[in-house]
Design a protein around this motif. Structure first.
Motif, PDB file in Angstrom:
ATOM      1  N   UNK A  33       1.236  -1.681   0.309  1.00  0.00           N
ATOM      2  CA  UNK A  33       0.041   0.188  -0.575  1.00  0.00           C
ATOM      3  C   UNK A  33       0.765   1.497   0.259  1.00  0.00           C
ATOM      4  N   UNK A  34       1.450   1.095   0.845  1.00  0.00           N
ATOM      5  CA  UNK A  34       2.968   1.969   0.752  1.00  0.00           C
ATOM      6  C   UNK A  34       3.539   2.266  -0.650  1.00  0.00           C
ATOM      7  N   UNK A  35       3.736   1.205  -1.072  1.00  0.00           N
ATOM      8  CA  UNK A  35       4.394   1.274  -2.582  1.00  0.00           C
ATOM      9  C   UNK A  35       3.355   2.399  -3.559  1.00  0.00           C
ATOM     10  N   UNK A  36       2.234   1.563  -3.857  1.00  0.00           N
ATOM     11  CA  UNK A  36       1.418   2.076  -4.598  1.00  0.00           C
ATOM     12  C   UNK A  36       1.143   3.593  -4.476  1.00  0.00           C
ATOM     13  N   UNK A  37       1.341   3.977  -2.853  1.00  0.00           N
ATOM     14  CA  UNK A  37       1.010   5.603  -2.609  1.00  0.00           C
ATOM     15  C   UNK A  37       2.345   6.296  -3.446  1.00  0.00           C
ATOM     16  N   UNK A  38       3.300   5.567  -3.154  1.00  0.00           N
ATOM     17  CA  UNK A  38       4.474   7.190  -3.535  1.00  0.00           C
ATOM     18  C   UNK A  38       4.419   6.673  -5.448  1.00  0.00           C
ATOM     19  N   UNK A  39       3.987   5.550  -5.944  1.00  0.00           N
ATOM     20  CA  UNK A  39       3.626   5.657  -7.262  1.00  0.00           C
ATOM     21  C   UNK A  39       2.585   6.473  -7.733  1.00  0.00           C
ATOM     22  N   UNK A  40       1.896   6.252  -7.323  1.00  0.00           N
ATOM     23  CA  UNK A  40       0.771   7.596  -7.283  1.00  0.00           C
ATOM     24  C   UNK A  40       1.293   8.500  -7.242  1.00  0.00           C
ATOM     25  N   UNK A  41       2.128   8.903  -6.476  1.00  0.00           N
ATOM     26  CA  UNK A  41       2.008  10.498  -6.137  1.00  0.00           C
ATOM     27  C   UNK A  41       3.905  11.223  -6.573  1.00  0.00           C
ATOM     28  N   UNK A  42       4.093  10.371  -7.793  1.00  0.00           N
ATOM     29  CA  UNK A  42       4.981  10.700  -8.352  1.00  0.00           C
ATOM     30  C   UNK A  42       4.724  11.909  -9.397  1.00  0.00           C
ATOM     31  N   UNK A  43       5.768  12.140 -10.032  1.00  0.00           N
ATOM     32  CA  UNK A  43       5.695  13.768 -10.738  1.00  0.00           C
ATOM     33  C   UNK A  43       4.986  13.179 -12.004  1.00  0.00           C
ATOM     34  N   UNK A  44       4.956  11.918 -12.621  1.00  0.00           N
ATOM     35  CA  UNK A  44       4.347  10.496 -13.801  1.00  0.00           C
ATOM     36  C   UNK A  44       4.351   9.486 -13.030  1.00  0.00           C
ATOM     37  N   UNK A  45       3.036   9.591 -12.662  1.00  0.00           N
ATOM     38  CA  UNK A  45       2.663   8.081 -12.869  1.00  0.00           C
ATOM     39  C   UNK A  45       2.895   6.490 -13.923  1.00  0.00           C
ATOM     40  N   UNK A  46       3.446   5.780 -13.193  1.00  0.00           N
ATOM     41  CA  UNK A  46       3.345   4.922 -14.134  1.00  0.00           C
ATOM     42  C   UNK A  46       2.427   3.551 -14.044  1.00  0.00           C
ATOM     43  N   UNK A  47       1.580   3.931 -14.797  1.00  0.00           N
ATOM     44  CA  UNK A  47      -0.002   2.529 -14.849  1.00  0.00           C
ATOM     45  C   UNK A  47       0.416   0.938 -14.943  1.00  0.00           C
ATOM     46  N   UNK A  48       1.078   0.954 -15.973  1.00  0.00           N
ATOM     47  CA  UNK A  48       1.790  -0.389 -16.126  1.00  0.00           C
ATOM     48  C   UNK A  48       2.378  -1.161 -14.271  1.00  0.00           C
ATOM     49  N   UNK A  49       3.125  -0.223 -14.039  1.00  0.00           N
ATOM     50  CA  UNK A  49       3.822  -0.582 -12.066  1.00  0.00           C
ATOM     51  C   UNK A  49       2.720  -0.573 -11.317  1.00  0.00           C
ATOM     52  N   UNK A  50       1.574   1.006 -11.797  1.00  0.00           N
ATOM     53  CA  UNK A  50       0.692   0.538 -10.140  1.00  0.00           C
ATOM     54  C   UNK A  50      -0.171  -0.735 -10.580  1.00  0.00           C
ATOM     55  N   UNK A  51      -0.263  -0.866 -12.030  1.00  0.00           N
ATOM     56  CA  UNK A  51      -1.644  -1.926 -11.799  1.00  0.00           C
ATOM     57  C   UNK A  51      -1.477  -2.926 -11.773  1.00  0.00           C
ATOM     58  N   UNK A  52       0.342  -3.515 -12.162  1.00  0.00           N
ATOM     59  CA  UNK A  52       0.570  -4.753 -11.431  1.00  0.00           C
ATOM     60  C   UNK A  52       0.596  -4.407  -9.786  1.00  0.00           C
ATOM     61  N   UNK A  53       1.250  -3.469  -9.092  1.00  0.00           N
ATOM     62  CA  UNK A  53       1.026  -3.603  -7.301  1.00  0.00           C
ATOM     63  C   UNK A  53      -0.854  -3.788  -6.865  1.00  0.00           C
ATOM     64  N   UNK A  54      -1.629  -3.255  -7.584  1.00  0.00           N
ATOM     65  CA  UNK A  54      -2.444  -3.318  -7.530  1.00  0.00           C
ATOM     66  C   UNK A  54      -3.010  -4.449  -7.554  1.00  0.00           C
ATOM     67  N   UNK A  55      -2.684  -5.349  -8.117  1.00  0.00           N
ATOM     68  CA  UNK A  55      -3.426  -6.790  -8.650  1.00  0.00           C
ATOM     69  C   UNK A  55      -2.345  -7.565  -7.386  1.00  0.00           C
ATOM     70  N   UNK A  56      -1.385  -7.391  -7.565  1.00  0.00           N
ATOM     71  CA  UNK A  56      -0.404  -8.067  -6.379  1.00  0.00           C
ATOM     72  C   UNK A  56      -1.541  -7.362  -4.890  1.00  0.00           C
ATOM     73  N   UNK A  57      -1.557  -6.619  -4.380  1.00  0.00           N
ATOM     74  CA  UNK A  57      -2.650  -6.216  -3.036  1.00  0.00           C
ATOM     75  C   UNK A  57      -4.246  -7.029  -2.586  1.00  0.00           C
TER      76      UNK A  57
END
Length: 121
Positions: A33-57
């Motif tokens: 959850x902390x990792x996805x928060x960091x990805x979402x609040x980065x300057x550019x959101x890497x949706x591939x990484x976000x989606x992969x992490x959300x599936x894992x979550x």
């Protein structure tokens, strides 16, 4: 709940087993959850990484909810009908170790230390 000494010992054993089996998974879920928060609040959101992490979550969360449901089933199996009613009343009244009012379920209601016979039953 007015547990007998035997029920208290059984409950402590069940809760300790749950914690032993799931503490690592709960820590990993919290970290994810902390990792996805960091990805979402980065300057550019890497949706591939976000989606992969959300599936894992989603998978981890589902596994932990199944473990929680099994534990609750096992706990209720050792209670008398009167104790089950008391447990239900505590939940409906929003007792803190029950996760608050129905509908306000926490991410993982049985995190280590949340529900323990020597802490509020």
């Amino acid at each position: 709940l007015k547990l007998t000494d035997e029920q208290t010992n059984q409950l402590i054993k069940l809760l300790d087993e749950y914690i032993e089996k799931n503490a690592t998974a709960e820590a990993q879920l919290k970290a994810a959850y902390e990792d996805v928060r960091k990805l979402l609040f980065a300057d550019d959101v890497d949706m591939k990484a976000v989606n992969t992490l959300l599936e894992k979550i989603g998978k981890m969360d589902s596994q932990l909810w199944h473990a929680y449901a099994q534990q609750l089933h096992d706990i209720k199996a050792m209670l008398t009908p009167e104790q089950k009613q008391s447990l239900k009343s505590l939940w409906e009244d929003g007792h803190p170790w029950m996760g608050g009012k129905p509908g306000n379920m926490p991410n993982m209601p049985m995190s280590p230390g949340t529900m323990h016979p020597n802490r509020g039953m």
